[in-house]
Design an enzyme around this catalytic site. Structure first.
Site, PDB file in Angstrom:
ATOM      1  N   ASP A   8       0.859  -1.187   0.000  1.00  0.00           N
ATOM      2  CA  ASP A   8       0.000   0.000   0.000  1.00  0.00           C
ATOM      3  C   ASP A   8       0.891   1.231   0.000  1.00  0.00           C
ATOM      4  O   ASP A   8       1.833   1.326   0.801  1.00  0.00           O
ATOM      5  CB  ASP A   8      -0.907   0.022   1.233  1.00  0.00           C
ATOM      6  CG  ASP A   8      -2.017  -1.015   1.155  1.00  0.00           C
ATOM      7  OD1 ASP A   8      -2.074  -1.742   0.146  1.00  0.00           O
ATOM      8  OD2 ASP A   8      -2.814  -1.102   2.104  1.00  0.00           O
ATOM      9  N   ASP A 127     -15.247  -3.667  -1.678  1.00  0.00           N
ATOM     10  CA  ASP A 127     -14.869  -3.371  -0.294  1.00  0.00           C
ATOM     11  C   ASP A 127     -16.139  -3.068   0.484  1.00  0.00           C
ATOM     12  O   ASP A 127     -16.893  -2.159   0.118  1.00  0.00           O
ATOM     13  CB  ASP A 127     -13.921  -2.169  -0.245  1.00  0.00           C
ATOM     14  CG  ASP A 127     -12.724  -2.355  -1.171  1.00  0.00           C
ATOM     15  OD1 ASP A 127     -12.201  -3.475  -1.225  1.00  0.00           O
ATOM     16  OD2 ASP A 127     -12.329  -1.387  -1.831  1.00  0.00           O
TER      17      ASP A 127
END
Length: 235
Positions: A8, A127
């Protein structure tokens, strides 16, 4: 089952969040390329990269870091975060990215996402927070049930779905297995679990449930999972 380590990115650094909260970002001391080479040396073949700032603002912000990985490793790279149009998809593919992840854009215009999947290597990112799809870096909810959204792509040409239970992400408390199984059953596509992996036992449970892949992030960075062992055991 594919084991896919994650990087990330925030301001060019490798970070990990808890439940998608940017304020919780922990910065790690290696560069994205250093981590990518380390993971490649351990046996990784695919790398999951998220442009966190891109996810929040809607345009890529860490392209140089991603380019350094595609140019200097043999990893197959999938990228998500801030991909909202066809031009951005083309830009990423042109710098060596192998597949792109559509989340917010796919929710706002699933018809376009399905059309683009006919021409480009696209994975849909679902998500969910409390069962509902969250977008724009997980800060907005559109009131759409994740399972209903997964069904939308049942007959499409997408390469697969990456599903994340936001409540589990970065918490090292285990994967929401029932949610992941539900997404696979609803979509009938290759399904990759994300969020909450804490141990090899979690990976075993996913494999027993016939889940196709899993993203490993914080558990690796915090020394909870030996990826060399995982790659050998689940390859």
């Amino acid at each position: 089952m594919q084991i896919i380590p994650a990087i990330d990115l925030k301001e060019g650094n490798v970070v990990r969040l808890s439940q998608g909260d940017m304020g919780s970002a922990k910065i790690y001391d290696k560069s994205p390329l250093e981590f990518a080479k380390l993971l490649e040396g351990m046996g990784a073949e695919i790398l999951h990269v998220v442009d966190l700032e891109g996810a929040f603002c809607g345009t890529p912000k860490n392209k140089e870091a991603i380019l350094s990985i595609t140019q200097n490793t043999k990893l197959k790279v999938e990228v998500g975060g801030g991909i909202r149009d066809e031009d951005t998809i083309k830009e990423y593919l042109n710098i060596g990215v192998n597949r792109v992840i559509l989340g917010s854009m796919a929710l706002k215009n699933p018809t376009l996402a399905k059309t683009l999947a006919k021409d480009y290597p696209i994975v849909i990112g679902i998500d969910a927070k409390n069962g509902y799809v969250a977008t724009q870096g997980w800060v907005e909810s559109e009131g759409v049930l994740a399972l209903d959204f997964a069904k939308e792509f049942k007959e499409s040409e997408i390469l697969g779905i990456i599903c994340t239970d936001i409540g589990c992400d970065g918490m090292l408390n285990g994967v929401n297995l029932e949610f992941t199984k539900g997404i696979k059953e609803a979509s009938l596509h290759f399904t990759i679990a994300s969020g909450g992996v804490s141990s090899l036992l979690d990976l075993e449970k996913l494999q027993e449930a016939n889940i196709d892949g899993v993203i490993v992030g914080k558990a690796f960075y915090e020394g909870r999972i030996d990826l060399k062992e995982a790659f050998k055991k689940f390859a």
